[in-house]
Design a protein around this motif. Structure first.
Motif, PDB file in Angstrom:
ATOM      1  N   ARG A   3      10.563 -40.489   3.154  1.00 52.48           N
ATOM      2  CA  ARG A   3       9.880 -40.022   4.366  1.00 52.48           C
ATOM      3  C   ARG A   3       9.676 -41.178   5.341  1.00 52.48           C
ATOM      4  O   ARG A   3       9.855 -41.036   6.570  1.00 52.48           O
ATOM      5  CB  ARG A   3       8.551 -39.369   3.991  1.00 52.48           C
ATOM      6  CG  ARG A   3       7.771 -38.869   5.198  1.00 52.48           C
ATOM      7  CD  ARG A   3       6.561 -38.075   4.759  1.00 52.48           C
ATOM      8  NE  ARG A   3       6.954 -36.863   4.040  1.00 52.48           N
ATOM      9  CZ  ARG A   3       6.072 -35.987   3.572  1.00 52.48           C
ATOM     10  NH1 ARG A   3       4.768 -36.204   3.708  1.00 52.48           N
ATOM     11  NH2 ARG A   3       6.490 -34.925   2.937  1.00 52.48           N
ATOM     12  N   ILE A   4       9.266 -42.337   4.845  1.00 48.82           N
ATOM     13  CA  ILE A   4       9.070 -43.520   5.716  1.00 48.82           C
ATOM     14  C   ILE A   4      10.382 -43.892   6.375  1.00 48.82           C
ATOM     15  O   ILE A   4      10.440 -44.224   7.582  1.00 48.82           O
ATOM     16  CB  ILE A   4       8.507 -44.691   4.890  1.00 48.82           C
ATOM     17  CG1 ILE A   4       7.098 -44.332   4.370  1.00 48.82           C
ATOM     18  CG2 ILE A   4       8.466 -45.976   5.718  1.00 48.82           C
ATOM     19  CD1 ILE A   4       6.506 -45.354   3.436  1.00 48.82           C
ATOM     20  N   SER A   5      11.477 -43.833   5.599  1.00 49.01           N
ATOM     21  CA  SER A   5      12.787 -44.168   6.161  1.00 49.01           C
ATOM     22  C   SER A   5      13.143 -43.189   7.268  1.00 49.01           C
ATOM     23  O   SER A   5      13.706 -43.569   8.311  1.00 49.01           O
ATOM     24  CB  SER A   5      13.844 -44.125   5.056  1.00 49.01           C
ATOM     25  OG  SER A   5      13.556 -45.083   4.065  1.00 49.01           O
ATOM     26  N   ALA A   6      12.840 -41.916   7.079  1.00 49.76           N
ATOM     27  CA  ALA A   6      13.155 -40.909   8.095  1.00 49.76           C
ATOM     28  C   ALA A   6      12.356 -41.151   9.372  1.00 49.76           C
ATOM     29  O   ALA A   6      12.884 -41.031  10.501  1.00 49.76           O
ATOM     30  CB  ALA A   6      12.886 -39.512   7.530  1.00 49.76           C
ATOM     31  N   ILE A   7      11.047 -41.506   9.202  1.00 47.47           N
ATOM     32  CA  ILE A   7      10.207 -41.786  10.379  1.00 47.47           C
ATOM     33  C   ILE A   7      10.724 -43.000  11.135  1.00 47.47           C
ATOM     34  O   ILE A   7      10.823 -43.013  12.379  1.00 47.47           O
ATOM     35  CB  ILE A   7       8.746 -41.970   9.956  1.00 47.47           C
ATOM     36  CG1 ILE A   7       8.189 -40.645   9.392  1.00 47.47           C
ATOM     37  CG2 ILE A   7       7.886 -42.466  11.119  1.00 47.47           C
ATOM     38  CD1 ILE A   7       6.795 -40.779   8.776  1.00 47.47           C
ATOM     39  N   PHE A   8      11.117 -44.023  10.382  1.00 45.43           N
ATOM     40  CA  PHE A   8      11.623 -45.250  11.007  1.00 45.43           C
ATOM     41  C   PHE A   8      12.908 -44.967  11.765  1.00 45.43           C
ATOM     42  O   PHE A   8      13.116 -45.433  12.902  1.00 45.43           O
ATOM     43  CB  PHE A   8      11.841 -46.308   9.928  1.00 45.43           C
ATOM     44  CG  PHE A   8      12.428 -47.578  10.464  1.00 45.43           C
ATOM     45  CD1 PHE A   8      11.656 -48.469  11.205  1.00 45.43           C
ATOM     46  CD2 PHE A   8      13.771 -47.870  10.272  1.00 45.43           C
ATOM     47  CE1 PHE A   8      12.214 -49.645  11.713  1.00 45.43           C
ATOM     48  CE2 PHE A   8      14.320 -49.038  10.767  1.00 45.43           C
ATOM     49  CZ  PHE A   8      13.544 -49.925  11.485  1.00 45.43           C
ATOM     50  N   ILE A   9      13.805 -44.195  11.165  1.00 46.69           N
ATOM     51  CA  ILE A   9      15.080 -43.878  11.821  1.00 46.69           C
ATOM     52  C   ILE A   9      14.832 -43.044  13.076  1.00 46.69           C
ATOM     53  O   ILE A   9      15.461 -43.261  14.127  1.00 46.69           O
ATOM     54  CB  ILE A   9      16.007 -43.146  10.845  1.00 46.69           C
ATOM     55  CG1 ILE A   9      16.456 -44.093   9.726  1.00 46.69           C
ATOM     56  CG2 ILE A   9      17.225 -42.575  11.566  1.00 46.69           C
ATOM     57  CD1 ILE A   9      17.224 -43.422   8.614  1.00 46.69           C
ATOM     58  N   THR A  44      20.034 -36.649  21.228  1.00 43.25           N
ATOM     59  CA  THR A  44      20.552 -35.499  20.473  1.00 43.25           C
ATOM     60  C   THR A  44      21.728 -35.894  19.592  1.00 43.25           C
ATOM     61  O   THR A  44      21.832 -35.485  18.416  1.00 43.25           O
ATOM     62  CB  THR A  44      20.989 -34.390  21.435  1.00 43.25           C
ATOM     63  OG1 THR A  44      19.873 -34.020  22.261  1.00 43.25           O
ATOM     64  CG2 THR A  44      21.503 -33.176  20.675  1.00 43.25           C
ATOM     65  N   GLY A  45      22.643 -36.686  20.139  1.00 42.86           N
ATOM     66  CA  GLY A  45      23.816 -37.105  19.351  1.00 42.86           C
ATOM     67  C   GLY A  45      23.433 -37.914  18.138  1.00 42.86           C
ATOM     68  O   GLY A  45      23.952 -37.698  17.026  1.00 42.86           O
ATOM     69  N   MET A  46      22.499 -38.888  18.347  1.00 42.28           N
ATOM     70  CA  MET A  46      22.090 -39.712  17.209  1.00 42.28           C
ATOM     71  C   MET A  46      21.323 -38.883  16.181  1.00 42.28           C
ATOM     72  O   MET A  46      21.428 -39.116  14.972  1.00 42.28           O
ATOM     73  CB  MET A  46      21.246 -40.889  17.709  1.00 42.28           C
ATOM     74  CG  MET A  46      22.073 -41.961  18.431  1.00 42.28           C
ATOM     75  SD  MET A  46      21.108 -43.411  18.884  1.00 42.28           S
ATOM     76  CE  MET A  46      20.095 -42.718  20.187  1.00 42.28           C
ATOM     77  N   ASN A  50      22.539 -38.400  12.329  1.00 40.73           N
ATOM     78  CA  ASN A  50      21.630 -38.738  11.224  1.00 40.73           C
ATOM     79  C   ASN A  50      21.473 -37.559  10.260  1.00 40.73           C
ATOM     80  O   ASN A  50      21.444 -37.720   9.032  1.00 40.73           O
ATOM     81  CB  ASN A  50      20.276 -39.149  11.790  1.00 40.73           C
ATOM     82  CG  ASN A  50      19.287 -39.544  10.695  1.00 40.73           C
ATOM     83  OD1 ASN A  50      19.546 -40.479   9.933  1.00 40.73           O
ATOM     84  ND2 ASN A  50      18.181 -38.819  10.624  1.00 40.73           N
ATOM     85  N   SER A  51      21.367 -36.324  10.859  1.00 43.90           N
ATOM     86  CA  SER A  51      21.202 -35.140  10.011  1.00 43.90           C
ATOM     87  C   SER A  51      22.429 -34.917   9.128  1.00 43.90           C
ATOM     88  O   SER A  51      22.327 -34.634   7.911  1.00 43.90           O
ATOM     89  CB  SER A  51      20.943 -33.923  10.882  1.00 43.90           C
ATOM     90  OG  SER A  51      20.873 -32.747  10.109  1.00 43.90           O
ATOM     91  N   ARG A  57      24.950 -37.261   2.107  1.00 45.42           N
ATOM     92  CA  ARG A  57      24.411 -38.109   1.046  1.00 45.42           C
ATOM     93  C   ARG A  57      23.703 -37.265  -0.015  1.00 45.42           C
ATOM     94  O   ARG A  57      23.828 -37.505  -1.218  1.00 45.42           O
ATOM     95  CB  ARG A  57      23.454 -39.135   1.656  1.00 45.42           C
ATOM     96  CG  ARG A  57      22.932 -40.145   0.624  1.00 45.42           C
ATOM     97  CD  ARG A  57      22.114 -41.254   1.267  1.00 45.42           C
ATOM     98  NE  ARG A  57      20.959 -40.714   1.979  1.00 45.42           N
ATOM     99  CZ  ARG A  57      20.850 -40.669   3.308  1.00 45.42           C
ATOM    100  NH1 ARG A  57      21.844 -41.103   4.067  1.00 45.42           N
ATOM    101  NH2 ARG A  57      19.757 -40.166   3.877  1.00 45.42           N
ATOM    102  N   ASP A  58      22.955 -36.222   0.451  1.00 45.34           N
ATOM    103  CA  ASP A  58      22.279 -35.337  -0.513  1.00 45.34           C
ATOM    104  C   ASP A  58      23.293 -34.566  -1.378  1.00 45.34           C
ATOM    105  O   ASP A  58      23.080 -34.364  -2.580  1.00 45.34           O
ATOM    106  CB  ASP A  58      21.394 -34.344   0.238  1.00 45.34           C
ATOM    107  CG  ASP A  58      20.197 -35.038   0.912  1.00 45.34           C
ATOM    108  OD1 ASP A  58      19.888 -36.175   0.502  1.00 45.34           O
ATOM    109  OD2 ASP A  58      19.620 -34.430   1.824  1.00 45.34           O
TER     110      ASP A  58
END
Length: 446
Positions: A3-9, A44-46, A50-51, A57-58
């Motif tokens: 979750r922290i990684s997602a917030i940072f990204i 939007t592109g980034m 990322n999504s 990866r999942d």
């Protein structure tokens, strides 16, 4: 952590998009609306990139987990199989003493049963021989008694049973030809041609596998005349088709009774060559057997070797007609081994009866191209079973086993015995009403 990684990204994506809009607005002099649109497009592109990256990866992580789970399942299956194998081995070790004991006891029980049957047969044979010896001694004493007290002649002449009478065959030979014909004809009309059965057993087990039906003439005084003493005379005067008519009718009835008890028992029925050439008799005989095709595997017709060698076109056609209906044949009264097994097999002969003396005495068969020791195997290649007949001594059975003989017949196992009246019950009226009619009357009654 994720979750922290997602917030940072997400924060980085926003900062990068804002920075791109600010650079366009401040550095390149692009108006504010365009800079905002570019900044939002970059954001939007980034975000999409990322999504998609996170989803890929999942999916890879999920695939690795599934692979690990599959390997674990396979290991578990191997462990279960190993445990099952060990359990089966343990059960086998526990059950093996019981199985060994049962395997050891079953042959003993079988042998004991066979020994009991053999002892019973030996006892019956000894009793039969003792009765025969006693009868012979009685017959030997009677002539001396009759010499002192002659018996008066009866209306039947020498055929009547008297104390000093000769053997049945000799009494027949002393009669005139017309008298013999009259005696045989009366016996046929009065239903006094009796049916006797002699068993054919397997060797060495001595289990009954077949029976041979033989005829006996019973005179008005109760004298029993063997077939060998009247068959030749009956053939010469043309009475054999009528006698065969009675015998075949009874053989069918006996075969039906035998099959009710066991499907593995068969019956040999003697038929004369004269019956094959008598047009009226054979046509009715063929119709009768056509109606009894269900008995084809259990009822065999038997012919002497001499008659077989004298068969002509009519006899061959008659045999072929019976063979087409599924019936098989046997040859008996074999005097030599000059024969072709393949020829016999092609004409539906499936049994060959050879006297035990002829098989064991090579001097009587050395002129043949067939060695008696090889006869059983040679016949088996053509689908013919060898039956050794006229066996009267135990030593003969032992010698025949070296010749691979599977079946035996003779007085050692049992003499011919009369068929019980109840075996033919229900057919007596038909026999009596058809006795004085045409040769095919009895066949039509079946």
């Amino acid at each position: 952590m994720r979750r922290i990684s997602a917030i940072f990204i997400a924060a980085c994506v926003v900062i990068i998009a804002a920075s791109a809009g600010a650079v366009l607005y401040l550095g390149f002099g692009v108006d504010a609306s365009t800079s905002t649109i570019v900044a939002l497009a970059a954001l939007t592109g980034m975000a999409l990139f990322n999504s998609v990256s996170n989803r890929l990866r999942d999916r890879a992580d999920l695939g690795d987990q599934i692979a690990d789970l599959s390997r674990g399942t396979a290991d578990l299956a191997r462990q279960v199989a190993e445990i099952s194998r060990r359990l089966n081995a343990a059960e086998a070790k526990i059950a093996s003493p019981t199985q060994r004991a049962r395997a050891a006891n079953d042959p003993l029980a079988t042998e004991i049963g066979e020994l009991g049957a053999l002892v019973k047969q030996i006892a019956q044979t000894v009793a039969s021989h003792a009765a025969t010896l006693q009868k012979q001694e009685t017959l030997a004493v009677r002539p001396m008694v009759s010499a002192a007290k002659p018996q008066p002649a009866t209306a039947e002449g020498s055929l009547a049973v008297s104390e000093n009478a000769a053997l049945p065959g000799e009494r027949f030979r002393r009669l005139s030809r017309d008298r013999i014909a009259d005696v045989i004809s009366k016996a046929v009309d009065a239903n006094r041609i009796d049916l006797y059965l002699q068993p054919i057993v397997t060797l060495p087990q001595r289990k009954v596998r077949y029976y041979e039906a033989v005829s006996r003439l019973r005179t008005e005084d109760g004298d029993i005349v063997p077939a060998g003493d009247f068959i030749d005379i009956a053939e010469s005067i043309g009475l054999m088709p009528k006698i065969d008519n009675l015998a075949i009718f009874r053989c069918v009835q006996v075969t039906r009774r035998l099959l009710l008890k066991s499907r593995d028992v068969g019956l040999f029925c003697n038929v004369s060559a004269a019956s094959l050439t008598d047009a009226l008799m054979f046509r009715q005989f063929l119709d009768f057997m056509d109606a009894n095709r269900a008995l084809a595997s259990s009822l065999m017709f038997e012919f002497p070797q001499e008659a077989y060698r004298n068969f002509g076109p009519i006899e061959d056609e008659s045999l072929a007609a019976l063979a087409e209906r599924g019936f098989r044949f046997s040859m008996d009264h074999v005097t030599d081994l000059h024969m072709e097994p393949n020829e016999l097999a092609n004409r539906s002969f499936r049994f060959l009866k050879v006297p035990a003396r002829l098989l064991l005495n090579k001097t009587d068969s050395n002129e043949s191209h067939i060695d008696p020791e090889d006869l059983s195997d040679l016949l088996a290649r053509s689908g013919i079973d060898l039956i050794a007949e006229r066996i009267e001594m135990e030593t003969t059975v032992v010698d025949l086993l070296d010749y691979d003989v599977r079946f035996g017949q003779g007085f050692l196992f049992s003499p011919p015995r009369p068929v019980r009246a109840e075996a033919l019950q229900g057919n007596v009226d038909a026999l009596k009403t058809g006795a004085s009619e045409s040769p095919g009357a009895l066949l039509g009654a079946g």
